[in-house]
Write an enzyme that holds these catalytic residues in place. Structure first.
Site, mmCIF file in Angstrom:
data_model
loop_
_atom_site.group_PDB
_atom_site.id
_atom_site.type_symbol
_atom_site.label_atom_id
_atom_site.label_comp_id
_atom_site.label_asym_id
_atom_site.label_seq_id
_atom_site.Cartn_x
_atom_site.Cartn_y
_atom_site.Cartn_z
ATOM 1 N N MET A 328 0.818 -1.209 0.000
ATOM 2 C CA MET A 328 0.000 0.000 0.000
ATOM 3 C C MET A 328 0.859 1.269 0.000
ATOM 4 S SD MET A 328 -2.968 -1.223 -0.184
ATOM 5 C CE MET A 328 -4.089 0.134 0.082
ATOM 6 N N ASP A 347 10.758 3.378 5.568
ATOM 7 C CA ASP A 347 10.480 2.027 6.071
ATOM 8 C C ASP A 347 11.627 1.650 7.003
ATOM 9 O OD1 ASP A 347 8.425 -0.359 4.800
ATOM 10 O OD2 ASP A 347 10.090 -1.059 6.058
ATOM 11 N N VAL A 402 1.857 1.290 7.691
ATOM 12 C CA VAL A 402 2.675 0.249 8.334
ATOM 13 C C VAL A 402 1.754 -0.912 8.715
ATOM 14 C CG1 VAL A 402 4.392 1.905 9.139
ATOM 15 C CG2 VAL A 402 2.495 1.292 10.651
ATOM 16 N N GLU A 404 -0.817 -3.428 10.439
ATOM 17 C CA GLU A 404 -2.118 -3.101 11.024
ATOM 18 C C GLU A 404 -2.097 -3.379 12.533
ATOM 19 O OE1 GLU A 404 -4.247 -1.451 9.581
ATOM 20 O OE2 GLU A 404 -6.289 -2.037 9.989
ATOM 21 N N LYS A 409 1.160 1.888 14.947
ATOM 22 C CA LYS A 409 0.686 3.070 14.218
ATOM 23 C C LYS A 409 0.777 4.327 15.097
ATOM 24 C CE LYS A 409 -2.351 0.712 10.906
ATOM 25 N NZ LYS A 409 -1.732 0.890 9.612
ATOM 26 N N SER A 431 -7.142 -0.181 7.615
ATOM 27 C CA SER A 431 -8.392 -0.669 7.036
ATOM 28 C C SER A 431 -9.351 -1.132 8.114
ATOM 29 C CB SER A 431 -8.118 -1.791 6.031
ATOM 30 O OG SER A 431 -7.187 -2.702 6.534
ATOM 31 N N ASN A 455 -6.694 -1.574 -2.543
ATOM 32 C CA ASN A 455 -5.596 -2.313 -3.168
ATOM 33 C C ASN A 455 -6.030 -2.866 -4.531
ATOM 34 O OD1 ASN A 455 -3.229 -3.726 -3.492
ATOM 35 N ND2 ASN A 455 -3.752 -5.369 -2.079
ATOM 36 N N GLU A 464 -11.708 6.205 0.852
ATOM 37 C CA GLU A 464 -12.648 6.541 1.928
ATOM 38 C C GLU A 464 -11.909 7.475 2.877
ATOM 39 O OE1 GLU A 464 -15.615 2.835 2.670
ATOM 40 O OE2 GLU A 464 -13.547 2.451 3.209
HETATM 41 P P1 NAD Z 1 2.693 -4.629 4.195
HETATM 42 O O1 NAD Z 1 2.914 -5.647 5.243
HETATM 43 O O2 NAD Z 1 2.847 -4.978 2.781
HETATM 44 O O3 NAD Z 1 3.646 -3.378 4.471
HETATM 45 C C1 NAD Z 1 3.887 -2.821 5.711
HETATM 46 C C2 NAD Z 1 5.243 -2.141 5.642
HETATM 47 O O4 NAD Z 1 5.407 -1.331 6.786
HETATM 48 C C3 NAD Z 1 6.420 -3.104 5.611
HETATM 49 O O5 NAD Z 1 7.265 -2.814 4.528
HETATM 50 C C4 NAD Z 1 7.132 -2.853 6.945
HETATM 51 O O6 NAD Z 1 8.542 -3.042 6.862
HETATM 52 C C5 NAD Z 1 6.763 -1.425 7.204
HETATM 53 N N1 NAD Z 1 6.853 -1.036 8.613
HETATM 54 C C6 NAD Z 1 6.424 -1.712 9.685
HETATM 55 N N2 NAD Z 1 6.681 -1.002 10.814
HETATM 56 C C7 NAD Z 1 7.254 0.147 10.412
HETATM 57 C C8 NAD Z 1 7.755 1.292 11.095
HETATM 58 N N3 NAD Z 1 7.703 1.382 12.416
HETATM 59 N N4 NAD Z 1 8.294 2.306 10.360
HETATM 60 C C9 NAD Z 1 8.347 2.214 9.012
HETATM 61 N N5 NAD Z 1 7.907 1.146 8.335
HETATM 62 C C10 NAD Z 1 7.360 0.139 9.022
HETATM 63 O O7 NAD Z 1 1.237 -4.062 4.482
HETATM 64 P P2 NAD Z 1 0.193 -3.416 3.483
HETATM 65 O O8 NAD Z 1 -0.638 -4.475 2.874
HETATM 66 O O9 NAD Z 1 0.869 -2.442 2.597
HETATM 67 O O10 NAD Z 1 -0.765 -2.637 4.493
HETATM 68 C C11 NAD Z 1 -0.336 -1.482 5.171
HETATM 69 C C12 NAD Z 1 -1.538 -0.794 5.806
HETATM 70 O O11 NAD Z 1 -2.533 -0.551 4.829
HETATM 71 C C13 NAD Z 1 -2.239 -1.616 6.885
HETATM 72 O O12 NAD Z 1 -2.684 -0.735 7.874
HETATM 73 C C14 NAD Z 1 -3.404 -2.240 6.163
HETATM 74 O O13 NAD Z 1 -4.479 -2.534 7.006
HETATM 75 C C15 NAD Z 1 -3.764 -1.123 5.212
HETATM 76 N N6 NAD Z 1 -4.500 -1.546 4.025
HETATM 77 C C16 NAD Z 1 -4.138 -2.667 3.364
HETATM 78 C C17 NAD Z 1 -4.850 -3.056 2.235
HETATM 79 C C18 NAD Z 1 -4.455 -4.295 1.483
HETATM 80 O O14 NAD Z 1 -5.285 -4.820 0.731
HETATM 81 N N7 NAD Z 1 -3.230 -4.767 1.621
HETATM 82 C C19 NAD Z 1 -5.922 -2.278 1.778
HETATM 83 C C20 NAD Z 1 -6.240 -1.107 2.464
HETATM 84 C C21 NAD Z 1 -5.523 -0.755 3.589
#
Ligand code: NAD
Length: 713
Positions: A328, A347, A402, A404, A409, A431, A455, A464
């Site tokens: 994301m 990251d 980051v 969930e 967060k 989400s 996504n 949203e």
């Molecule tokens: P992901 O696991 O692919 O990526 C998360 C990233 O955050 C990783 O690269 C990790 O190294 C990094 N990270 C973790 N802790 C960190 C910190 N303290 N500082 C900096 N970086 C850090 O996850 P994602 O699928 O991209 O989802 C991320 C967020 O988006 C979540 O909150 C998720 O609920 C939300 N989201 C996801 C989707 C989906 O379909 N994947 C859709 C909408 C919202």
């Protein structure tokens, strides 16, 4: 001189078409002076008058231009399209435009369309009636025929002149898909003769119109000529195009095939008969429910853009930080950079940042209209870091993506909030977590907001915007403006579990699970959903989303709303069996590349032992759609999309079209229910409740509306 349109009472003239003569002896018609030039009835009549005057003067040539570097004309008045209920009125409207543009085509001297900004729909058809089309390389320049996206056909000669100009195959590709092209794409296809800097446009047009120079000719390739000018070639192209349209529209959209038949007929029988057919088709299409729904969607997207109107200036040249470079975060950073923003992508892992850069590069490679240097320019706007950056202090916008996890967060945003400007917006892409809770520990919680991208971010058009308890109106306006700037549609929703889209989607997915548990196959259930017009059935959607993500969301929904959101637990079982959906090669389906195939051991993996059955298609559709509808009505009445109002109902409709792919030709879920008749829908809920259980008990809000005779708006 001004050539004015008809006057309406005390309001005075409505359009400002002007005519002047250049020192070269060329006439110059400007279509208007307004920031947005619409070819409404007044402007068309004023333009017609201008053409009559030009004819009397017999100038050396004629140049037609728009109101500014950023506006040629956006074409016909969509409000007028919306209001037509009689096919004859539509047909006459087409004939009127055809007659005027026919006059342009028949002028005995060179005619040049000098285009900068949008030149679409009727505007493009006017340009096609000229001998030469020049377009500026300005960022706002576009040319094309998007009419089918409003459920109609080009009606001012577009279906006839475009195939004659660029050949049938390329013309159908534009007309049947409603394509609008950038200058580089337009010149490649022969739609324009030359692309040049905006400041040189008029001088070059003058040169060509006065006969001092000739424009670069449009050449049709040998094969395209053959396919356009021979009966055998045309029938070959038509057959292929019909099949392609069927595949793309599933037969739900009548306009593309109608446009195709008008184009073919015109080439077979001549321009006059082709134009007559085109006008008849416009008349037929303009009154279809599909067109009315698509026009409605157009207005809903326009009002979504208004959410950030007051804050547009706040997001110009903005600097941002995206934290978390996963799927994301990488998507969000790429889109921000593409639309001109500076991004620091942060990251904890170098590997994540490397992967993110790869994701951004792939995305930009798909945007074929960009040159290599433009791509690297955009990529350079993304600065990646695992530490800090000296540029963070300039940042006006932070978004985290980051893991969930509430504590992670809070920590990440807390640190960032101390580093950026006091009034910088702090957004979360959560989400499922509460925005209010995330905001609790931060200074100035009024600047904290949810910005829920879908996504894949690069493709999905909805965001949203989640209003936490303390989120200020300014914050909402700024992220609204930002969302529009990123080419997406914002809807503002309350901070409830699942927000709007995932909440409404859950009972629908659960109902699909029940149908499966009863012995129906995933293929039959998915086919019923697509036969309603959904782009994918519920199980294909789950496989795309990822069954691990879906299981997580399912639990959040149960935690938030209790047992009424309980599922069959199928996604969890598949994840336990190592099947996370498409990304792992299989879920409810097996995947061979993009293709989904039945998974032979699905029933045994899920523990389904009941005999196979096949519920009637209409019953499956009703169960799925009523599940969506019941939750959507609850959301409306609970104020999830703002206090219950016509605007809230519109936001729900837009959200479900853009967020889950509810069929646009049905105009949105609540609109669909109204079109079907709320009484009939209420009856349907009651029948389903008797047969399938109390989860289909009609929502109170529906009963109330039927009792009072009111709709959702
Ligand atoms: P992901 O696991 O692919 O990526 C998360 C990233 O955050 C990783 O690269 C990790 O190294 C990094 N990270 C973790 N802790 C960190 C910190 N303290 N500082 C900096 N970086 C850090 O996850 P994602 O699928 O991209 O989802 C991320 C967020 O988006 C979540 O909150 C998720 O609920 C939300 N989201 C996801 C989707 C989906 O379909 N994947 C859709 C909408 C919202």
């Amino acid at each position: 001189m001004q050539v004015q349109g008809s006057e309406t009472g005390s309001k005075g003239p409505k359009s400002s078409v002007s005519l002047e003569y250049l020192p070269s002896g060329v006439a110059l018609i400007s279509l208007g002076s307004e920031p947005v030039v619409v070819l409404d009835f007044d402007r068309l009549s004023a333009f017609k008058d201008a053409i009559s005057q030009v004819k009397q003067k017999s100038p050396k040539g004629l140049v037609i231009t728009g109101s500014s570097t950023e506006m040629f004309t956006v074409g016909a008045d969509i409000h007028a399209i919306k209001n037509v209920t009689d096919p004859k009125v539509g047909e006459d409207l087409a004939k009127l435009g055809q007659a005027i543009f026919g006059e342009v085509e028949d002028l005995p001297f060179p005619t040049v369309a000098a285009i900068s900004g949008p030149c679409v729909g009727g505007g493009c058809e006017l340009a096609l009636a000229c001998n030469v089309r020049l377009i500026s390389s300005d960022d706002s320049s576009r040319i094309g025929l998007p009419e089918v996206k409003l459920g109609i056909v080009p009606g001012f000669g577009g279906t006839q002149r475009l195939p004659r100009l660029i050949g049938l195959p390329k013309a159908l590709d534009i007309i049947a898909a409603g394509k609008v092209l950038r200058p580089k794409q337009a010149i490649r296809r022969g739609l324009v003769n030359e692309v040049l800097p905006a400041e040189k446009l008029l001088a070059r047009a003058d040169e060509i119109a006065s006969g001092k120079s000739t424009a670069a000719p449009v050449k049709i390739g040998f094969f395209d000529k053959l396919l356009t000018n021979t009966s055998y070639g045309r029938s070959f192209v038509a057959k292929k195009a019909r099949a392609q349209i069927k595949k793309q529209t599933n037969g739900f959209y009548p306009a593309p095939p109608a446009a195709l038949e008008a184009a073919i007929l015109g080439l077979e029988k001549g321009l006059k008969i082709g134009l007559e057919r085109e006008a008849q088709e416009l008349g037929k299409m303009i009154v279809t429910p599909e067109s009315k729904s698509l026009v409605r969607m157009f207005f809903l997207t326009e009002s979504a853009k208004a959410i950030g109107k007051s804050a547009r200036s706040a997001v110009k040249d903005f600097h941002s930080v995206v934290i978390g470079a996963g799927t994301m975060g990488a998507g969000i950073a790429s889109v921000i950079a593409r639309y001109g923003g500076q991004v620091i992508l942060k990251d904890t892992k170098d590997t994540a940042l490397e992967r993110a850069k790869g994701q951004a590069t792939k995305y930009l490679e798909k945007l074929r209209f960009l040159s290599e240097s433009e791509r690297s320019f955009i990529l350079n706007r993304i600065e990646t870091t695992t530490g800090s950056s000296s540029n963070i202090g300039n940042t006006g916008f932070v978004i985290e993506a980051v893991f969930e996890d509430l504590e992670v967060k809070k920590k990440v945003l807390g640190e960032m909030a101390r580093m950026v400007q006091q009034d910088a917006i702090i957004a979360t892409n959560t989400s499922s977590l509460s925005v209010t809770k995330i905001a609790e520990s931060l200074d100035n919680p009024e600047r904290v907001v949810g910005m829920h991208f879908f996504n894949p971010v690069e493709k999905m058009p909805l965001v949203e915007i989640v209003r936490g308890e303390k989120t200020s109106d300014r914050t909402i306006a700024v992220v609204g403006a930002l969302t529009s700037m990123l080419g997406k549609y914002p809807i503002v929703v309350a901070d409830v579990p699942g927000f709007l889209v995932n909440r409404v989607l859950t009972p629908y997915l659960n109902e699909a699970g029940r149908l499966l548990a009863e012995g129906n196959s995933v293929e039959v259930i998915d086919a019923a959903a697509t036969s309603f017009g959904l782009p994918m059935g519920p199980f294909r959607v789950l496989d795309e989303v990822g069954l691990d993500v879906a299981t997580h969301v399912a639990q959040i929904m149960i935690d938030g709303y209790g047992d009424r959101m309980a599922s069959q637990g199928f996604t969890k079982k598949l994840v336990a069996a190592g099947r996370k959906g498409k990304k792992s090669g299989g879920g409810f389906y097996d995947f061979d590349g993009k293709e989904a195939k039945p998974f032979p051991e699905l029933r045994s993996t899920l523990g389904i032992v009941v005999p196979h059955m096949r519920a009637p298609k209409d019953e499956i559709i009703d169960r799925l759609i009523f599940a969506l509808l019941g939750e959507a009505i609850l959301c409306l009445d609970e104020g999830v999309a703002g206090a219950p109002s016509p605007e809230a109902a519109d936001q729900i409709d837009l959200g479900l079209v853009m967020g889950m792919g509810f069929p646009p030709f049905r105009g949105g879920l609540l609109h669909y229910a109204e079109q079907r008749g709320l009484k009939d829908v209420l009856e349907g809920f009651k029948v389903a409740a008797d047969k399938f259980g109390p989860r289909f008990n009609p929502p109170k809000g529906l009963e109330e509306r039927v009792r009072t005779g009111k709709g959702f708006r």
